[in-house]
Design a protein around this motif. Structure first.
Motif, PDB file in Angstrom:
ATOM      1  N   ARG A  65       0.804  -1.222   0.000  1.00 47.53           N
ATOM      2  CA  ARG A  65       0.000   0.000   0.000  1.00 47.53           C
ATOM      3  C   ARG A  65       0.838   1.274   0.000  1.00 47.53           C
ATOM      4  N   TYR A  66       2.147   1.156   0.145  1.00 50.05           N
ATOM      5  CA  TYR A  66       2.976   2.349   0.298  1.00 50.05           C
ATOM      6  C   TYR A  66       4.004   2.466  -0.817  1.00 50.05           C
ATOM      7  N   PHE A  67       4.180   3.699  -1.287  1.00 47.73           N
ATOM      8  CA  PHE A  67       5.205   3.997  -2.273  1.00 47.73           C
ATOM      9  C   PHE A  67       6.079   5.118  -1.723  1.00 47.73           C
ATOM     10  N   MET A  68       7.350   5.054  -2.026  1.00 47.88           N
ATOM     11  CA  MET A  68       8.353   5.939  -1.444  1.00 47.88           C
ATOM     12  C   MET A  68       8.808   6.966  -2.471  1.00 47.88           C
ATOM     13  N   VAL A  69       8.898   8.215  -2.028  1.00 47.91           N
ATOM     14  CA  VAL A  69       9.496   9.281  -2.827  1.00 47.91           C
ATOM     15  C   VAL A  69      10.823   9.646  -2.175  1.00 47.91           C
ATOM     16  N   LYS A  70      11.884   9.621  -2.966  1.00 45.70           N
ATOM     17  CA  LYS A  70      13.219   9.863  -2.432  1.00 45.70           C
ATOM     18  C   LYS A  70      13.569  11.351  -2.473  1.00 45.70           C
ATOM     19  N   CYS A  71      14.461  11.734  -1.586  1.00 47.86           N
ATOM     20  CA  CYS A  71      14.931  13.114  -1.549  1.00 47.86           C
ATOM     21  C   CYS A  71      15.850  13.373  -2.753  1.00 47.86           C
ATOM     22  N   PRO A  72      15.608  14.438  -3.505  1.00 46.20           N
ATOM     23  CA  PRO A  72      16.437  14.698  -4.692  1.00 46.20           C
ATOM     24  C   PRO A  72      17.694  15.518  -4.421  1.00 46.20           C
ATOM     25  N   GLN A 142      -0.139  11.434   2.271  1.00 44.69           N
ATOM     26  CA  GLN A 142       1.299  11.679   2.334  1.00 44.69           C
ATOM     27  C   GLN A 142       1.723  11.596   3.791  1.00 44.69           C
ATOM     28  N   ILE A 143       2.633  10.672   4.103  1.00 47.41           N
ATOM     29  CA  ILE A 143       3.020  10.420   5.482  1.00 47.41           C
ATOM     30  C   ILE A 143       4.537  10.301   5.576  1.00 47.41           C
ATOM     31  N   SER A 144       5.035  10.311   6.793  1.00 43.36           N
ATOM     32  CA  SER A 144       6.483  10.219   7.004  1.00 43.36           C
ATOM     33  C   SER A 144       6.995   8.835   6.626  1.00 43.36           C
ATOM     34  N   TYR A 195       6.356   8.796   2.315  1.00 44.33           N
ATOM     35  CA  TYR A 195       5.604   7.718   1.687  1.00 44.33           C
ATOM     36  C   TYR A 195       4.269   8.253   1.181  1.00 44.33           C
ATOM     37  N   CYS A 196       3.759   7.588   0.156  1.00 37.70           N
ATOM     38  CA  CYS A 196       2.399   7.824  -0.319  1.00 37.70           C
ATOM     39  C   CYS A 196       1.595   6.542  -0.135  1.00 37.70           C
ATOM     40  N   GLN A 197       0.443   6.674   0.491  1.00 35.62           N
ATOM     41  CA  GLN A 197      -0.480   5.557   0.627  1.00 35.62           C
ATOM     42  C   GLN A 197      -1.690   5.837  -0.247  1.00 35.62           C
ATOM     43  N   PHE A 198      -2.135   4.824  -0.999  1.00 38.50           N
ATOM     44  CA  PHE A 198      -3.262   4.991  -1.906  1.00 38.50           C
ATOM     45  C   PHE A 198      -4.432   4.131  -1.456  1.00 38.50           C
ATOM     46  N   GLU A 199      -5.612   4.724  -1.450  1.00 44.08           N
ATOM     47  CA  GLU A 199      -6.830   4.028  -1.021  1.00 44.08           C
ATOM     48  C   GLU A 199      -7.909   4.189  -2.085  1.00 44.08           C
TER      49      GLU A 199
END
Length: 258
Positions: A65-72, A142-144, A195-199
């Motif tokens: 359920r979670y996808f990660m966005v990395k720091c650029p 959008q969560i930590s 992280y992004c969680q999608f519902e």
């Protein structure tokens, strides 16, 4: 009284398969810096034992359920007040910074002090071009990056948020509330930023993430809803109006050559 807790999805129809969510960058400027979002996967330390957490269905469901966005960027930022008491950010990296001093303000901003949630907790925002879209009801939270261990914890917390991305595609930003401004804020390129969680409407459908085309129709719709936060306080009240403007289809997966 009988209670049916079955979550079986239909065998056919528009909501029978995975929820397809598109991600794209709102600008091509510096696009090479921004890695694609990745599904969160905990380190498979022990998959041999049948009771290993790596094989637990509940853990696997959580990961899916979670996808990660990395720091650029690499950032080392301090906070201070000048002789007049005005809040300021300090680039601790100085000449060794990977971002030129005159460009730092384009990506990291200190929120106006009158808008801080607490008077002793500065708020900073990292501007990002990540955006998500879907052609059915999907909420994004959008969560930590709670599963990422930091040897040196961040001196505060991030501002989370939840909204329907199918109606409100907007670029995400990383907003940080600095609980201990006497401690520096250090971010490293490549580390999980959030992280992004999608519902979707049902709890059982898996999520697949695809890179989306920034089509003229999608850009027009984003222009129609963009920037309204500067003019109204409760943007959620505009969802019905946005739905009336929205074309039926906005998600077009990007086709790769070769």
């Amino acid at each position: 009284m009988d209670i049916n807790l079955s979550f079986e999805r239909p065998e056919s129809g528009p909501k029978s398969g995975p929820i397809t969510i598109g991600w794209f960058l709102t600008s091509n400027k510096g696009a090479v810096l921004y890695d694609p979002p990745e599904r969160v996967m905990f380190r498979p330390a022990n998959r041999v034992h049948a009771k290993s957490a790596s094989r637990c269905p509940a853990v696997i469901q959580l990961e899916s359920r979670y996808f990660m966005v990395k720091c650029p960027f690499d950032l080392h930022i301090g906070f201070k007040r000048d002789e007049k008491g005005k809040a300021q950010l300090i680039n601790r990296a100085g000449t060794g910074s990977s971002i030129r001093g005159n460009k730092l303000g384009e990506v990291l901003t200190l929120v106006n002090e009158t808008e801080w949630r607490s008077p002793d907790r500065p708020t900073v925002q990292l501007q990002l071009p990540y955006c998500f879209i879907a052609d059915e009801l999907v909420y994004i939270s959008q969560i930590s990056a709670f599963a990422h261990y930091r040897k040196d914890p961040l001196p505060g917390t991030i501002f989370g948020g939840r909204f329907p991305l199918n109606l409100w595609p907007r670029p995400l930003m990383w907003a940080f509330e600095w609980h201990e401004p006497e401690k520096d804020l250090v971010l490293r390129r490549g580390e999980p930023l959030f992280y992004c969680q999608f519902e979707g409407e049902g709890p059982d459908r898996p999520v697949q993430l695809v890179e989306a085309e920034r089509t003229p129709e999608l850009q027009t719709y984003m222009d129609q809803i963009g920037g309204v936060v500067n003019y109204v306080n409760q943007t959620f009240g505009l969802f019905k109006a946005a739905e009336a403007l929205r074309p039926k289809t906005l998600l077009k997966p990007k086709q790769r050559d070769g």
